[in-house]
Design a protein around this motif. Sequence first.
Motif, PDB file in Angstrom:
ATOM      1  N   ASN A  28     -14.056 -21.251   2.297  1.00  0.00           N
ATOM      2  CA  ASN A  28     -14.983 -20.119   2.163  1.00  0.00           C
ATOM      3  C   ASN A  28     -14.913 -19.487   0.779  1.00  0.00           C
ATOM      4  OD1 ASN A  28     -15.834 -20.518   4.734  1.00  0.00           O
ATOM      5  ND2 ASN A  28     -14.658 -18.843   5.641  1.00  0.00           N
ATOM      6  N   VAL A  29     -13.705 -19.414   0.240  1.00  0.00           N
ATOM      7  CA  VAL A  29     -13.553 -18.867  -1.115  1.00  0.00           C
ATOM      8  C   VAL A  29     -14.288 -19.780  -2.102  1.00  0.00           C
ATOM      9  CG1 VAL A  29     -11.907 -18.349  -2.958  1.00  0.00           C
ATOM     10  CG2 VAL A  29     -11.376 -17.709  -0.592  1.00  0.00           C
ATOM     11  N   LEU A  30     -14.161 -21.094  -1.892  1.00  0.00           N
ATOM     12  CA  LEU A  30     -14.836 -22.043  -2.788  1.00  0.00           C
ATOM     13  C   LEU A  30     -16.351 -21.877  -2.717  1.00  0.00           C
ATOM     14  CD1 LEU A  30     -12.624 -25.201  -2.194  1.00  0.00           C
ATOM     15  CD2 LEU A  30     -12.907 -23.957  -4.342  1.00  0.00           C
ATOM     16  N   VAL A  31     -16.850 -21.664  -1.499  1.00  0.00           N
ATOM     17  CA  VAL A  31     -18.305 -21.477  -1.338  1.00  0.00           C
ATOM     18  C   VAL A  31     -18.770 -20.273  -2.163  1.00  0.00           C
ATOM     19  CG1 VAL A  31     -20.112 -20.855   0.334  1.00  0.00           C
ATOM     20  CG2 VAL A  31     -18.415 -22.588   0.933  1.00  0.00           C
ATOM     21  N   GLU A  32     -17.991 -19.199  -2.094  1.00  0.00           N
ATOM     22  CA  GLU A  32     -18.355 -17.999  -2.878  1.00  0.00           C
ATOM     23  C   GLU A  32     -18.267 -18.283  -4.379  1.00  0.00           C
ATOM     24  OE1 GLU A  32     -16.756 -14.883   0.543  1.00  0.00           O
ATOM     25  OE2 GLU A  32     -15.698 -15.023  -1.373  1.00  0.00           O
ATOM     26  N   GLN A  33     -17.238 -19.034  -4.759  1.00  0.00           N
ATOM     27  CA  GLN A  33     -17.084 -19.340  -6.186  1.00  0.00           C
ATOM     28  C   GLN A  33     -18.225 -20.218  -6.690  1.00  0.00           C
ATOM     29  OE1 GLN A  33     -13.150 -21.022  -6.307  1.00  0.00           O
ATOM     30  NE2 GLN A  33     -12.195 -19.060  -6.814  1.00  0.00           N
ATOM     31  N   PHE A  75     -18.348 -29.960  11.645  1.00  0.00           N
ATOM     32  CA  PHE A  75     -18.762 -29.799  10.244  1.00  0.00           C
ATOM     33  C   PHE A  75     -20.160 -29.202  10.132  1.00  0.00           C
ATOM     34  CE2 PHE A  75     -15.048 -32.263   9.051  1.00  0.00           C
ATOM     35  CZ  PHE A  75     -14.663 -31.572   7.926  1.00  0.00           C
ATOM     36  N   SER A  76     -20.986 -29.526  11.102  1.00  0.00           N
ATOM     37  CA  SER A  76     -22.324 -28.944  11.061  1.00  0.00           C
ATOM     38  C   SER A  76     -22.220 -27.416  11.185  1.00  0.00           C
ATOM     39  CB  SER A  76     -23.163 -29.603  12.160  1.00  0.00           C
ATOM     40  OG  SER A  76     -24.083 -28.731  12.679  1.00  0.00           O
ATOM     41  N   SER A  77     -21.296 -26.939  12.037  1.00  0.00           N
ATOM     42  CA  SER A  77     -21.087 -25.484  12.139  1.00  0.00           C
ATOM     43  C   SER A  77     -20.497 -24.929  10.852  1.00  0.00           C
ATOM     44  CB  SER A  77     -20.109 -25.144  13.261  1.00  0.00           C
ATOM     45  OG  SER A  77     -20.661 -25.479  14.474  1.00  0.00           O
ATOM     46  N   ILE A  78     -19.584 -25.687  10.258  1.00  0.00           N
ATOM     47  CA  ILE A  78     -18.956 -25.209   9.012  1.00  0.00           C
ATOM     48  C   ILE A  78     -20.026 -25.059   7.924  1.00  0.00           C
ATOM     49  CG2 ILE A  78     -17.366 -25.870   7.146  1.00  0.00           C
ATOM     50  CD1 ILE A  78     -15.547 -27.071   9.295  1.00  0.00           C
ATOM     51  N   ILE A  79     -20.902 -26.060   7.836  1.00  0.00           N
ATOM     52  CA  ILE A  79     -21.954 -26.014   6.805  1.00  0.00           C
ATOM     53  C   ILE A  79     -22.900 -24.835   7.066  1.00  0.00           C
ATOM     54  CG2 ILE A  79     -23.965 -27.267   5.888  1.00  0.00           C
ATOM     55  CD1 ILE A  79     -22.253 -29.845   6.210  1.00  0.00           C
ATOM     56  N   LYS A  80     -23.204 -24.606   8.338  1.00  0.00           N
ATOM     57  CA  LYS A  80     -24.050 -23.467   8.701  1.00  0.00           C
ATOM     58  C   LYS A  80     -23.400 -22.162   8.253  1.00  0.00           C
ATOM     59  CE  LYS A  80     -27.062 -23.739  12.613  1.00  0.00           C
ATOM     60  NZ  LYS A  80     -27.121 -23.915  14.024  1.00  0.00           N
ATOM     61  N   ASN A  81     -22.094 -22.064   8.509  1.00  0.00           N
ATOM     62  CA  ASN A  81     -21.392 -20.846   8.105  1.00  0.00           C
ATOM     63  C   ASN A  81     -21.409 -20.668   6.594  1.00  0.00           C
ATOM     64  OD1 ASN A  81     -20.784 -19.913  10.636  1.00  0.00           O
ATOM     65  ND2 ASN A  81     -18.949 -21.155  10.802  1.00  0.00           N
ATOM     66  N   SER A  82     -21.303 -21.782   5.871  1.00  0.00           N
ATOM     67  CA  SER A  82     -21.356 -21.691   4.402  1.00  0.00           C
ATOM     68  C   SER A  82     -22.698 -21.114   3.974  1.00  0.00           C
ATOM     69  CB  SER A  82     -21.209 -23.067   3.765  1.00  0.00           C
ATOM     70  OG  SER A  82     -20.027 -23.660   4.177  1.00  0.00           O
ATOM     71  N   LYS A  83     -23.749 -21.559   4.650  1.00  0.00           N
ATOM     72  CA  LYS A  83     -25.083 -21.058   4.290  1.00  0.00           C
ATOM     73  C   LYS A  83     -25.179 -19.556   4.536  1.00  0.00           C
ATOM     74  CE  LYS A  83     -27.620 -25.282   5.417  1.00  0.00           C
ATOM     75  NZ  LYS A  83     -28.710 -25.829   6.224  1.00  0.00           N
ATOM     76  N   ARG A  84     -24.557 -19.101   5.625  1.00  0.00           N
ATOM     77  CA  ARG A  84     -24.578 -17.676   5.922  1.00  0.00           C
ATOM     78  C   ARG A  84     -23.804 -16.904   4.848  1.00  0.00           C
ATOM     79  NH1 ARG A  84     -27.911 -15.950   6.903  1.00  0.00           N
ATOM     80  NH2 ARG A  84     -26.841 -13.995   7.131  1.00  0.00           N
ATOM     81  N   ILE A  85     -22.677 -17.501   4.422  1.00  0.00           N
ATOM     82  CA  ILE A  85     -21.864 -16.845   3.380  1.00  0.00           C
ATOM     83  C   ILE A  85     -22.688 -16.767   2.084  1.00  0.00           C
ATOM     84  CG2 ILE A  85     -19.811 -17.114   1.915  1.00  0.00           C
ATOM     85  CD1 ILE A  85     -18.438 -18.355   4.425  1.00  0.00           C
ATOM     86  N   GLU A  86     -23.370 -17.870   1.760  1.00  0.00           N
ATOM     87  CA  GLU A  86     -24.217 -17.881   0.557  1.00  0.00           C
ATOM     88  C   GLU A  86     -25.281 -16.797   0.650  1.00  0.00           C
ATOM     89  OE1 GLU A  86     -25.960 -21.719   0.032  1.00  0.00           O
ATOM     90  OE2 GLU A  86     -24.033 -22.703  -0.219  1.00  0.00           O
ATOM     91  N   ALA A  87     -25.928 -16.732   1.818  1.00  0.00           N
ATOM     92  CA  ALA A  87     -26.999 -15.745   1.984  1.00  0.00           C
ATOM     93  C   ALA A  87     -26.453 -14.340   1.796  1.00  0.00           C
ATOM     94  CB  ALA A  87     -27.640 -15.886   3.361  1.00  0.00           C
ATOM     95  N   ARG A  88     -25.252 -14.098   2.354  1.00  0.00           N
ATOM     96  CA  ARG A  88     -24.661 -12.763   2.243  1.00  0.00           C
ATOM     97  C   ARG A  88     -24.354 -12.417   0.789  1.00  0.00           C
ATOM     98  NH1 ARG A  88     -20.551 -13.001   6.212  1.00  0.00           N
ATOM     99  NH2 ARG A  88     -19.158 -13.490   4.500  1.00  0.00           N
TER     100      ARG A  88
END
Length: 259
Positions: A28-33, A75-88
Amino acid sequence: MANTELDLLREQLEVCDGKILSALLERNVLVEQIIRCKEKNNINILQPDQEKMQIDFLTTKTENDRNQKEILSVFSSIIKNSKRIEARELFDCNIFLIGFMGTGKTTVSNFFGDLFAMKSFEMDQVIAEREGMSISDIFATHGEQYFRDLETGLLVEAQGMKNTVISCGGGTPMRQSNVDEMRKSGKIVLLTATPETIYDRVKDSHARPVIENNKNVPFISELMEKRRPKYEAAADIIIYTDNKTPLEICEEIVQKLKA
Ligand code: S3P
């Protein structure tokens, strides 16, 4: 004895969960970075090909595992969560798409919703489903005012929604109270196009009573001009959609919302 064995296995499982949790936190930290890195270097935020590559990589890695389906679903859920983090990171509110008929609101809202794992709905579709008849039939049976009141009611309901992309009807922003409702929970994105493009997109449809008997460029152009001040006053950002793909339009929305 058996209990000791079971306890041991459960302990190992807990260790395993701990590892997954640590990996997720790190991920998650990487997604934000990554988002910040893209912003800093002016790189396109939306790169759906990257997601495809990730999925291909995971599919190949698990191709001989009998639990492949289950793993890929995680992984599909993980990717979905990444998208939510990106949106936030980029915008944390509902998105209302407004604009004249045929400016691409529905297509763009579905596309945008997928990119950021947001819920999306089209106001016309919800209204038609609830009333059990098409928009044209609602106009013919109950009149335009009745339809407009349903639009207002739906926008009041939208106050209870989060992270949702809402494709509004073409006439929705003509009422100031509708615009006020949208402002309370989200950003308003105006999509626009030339009357010629719009004519081309709507000419074969019979779902739009407002132009049904006047499907021609001069009428469309005149009605657009009449509505333009209200559309523009309502809009937080404006996007011209002629000759652009849904991906390009969504990228532009994100860039303008950030700015
Ligand atoms: C209208 C636009 C339509 C629909 C109704 C009235 C309008 O929506 O709400 O026919 O007044 O512009 P779309 O813009 O999605 O076609």
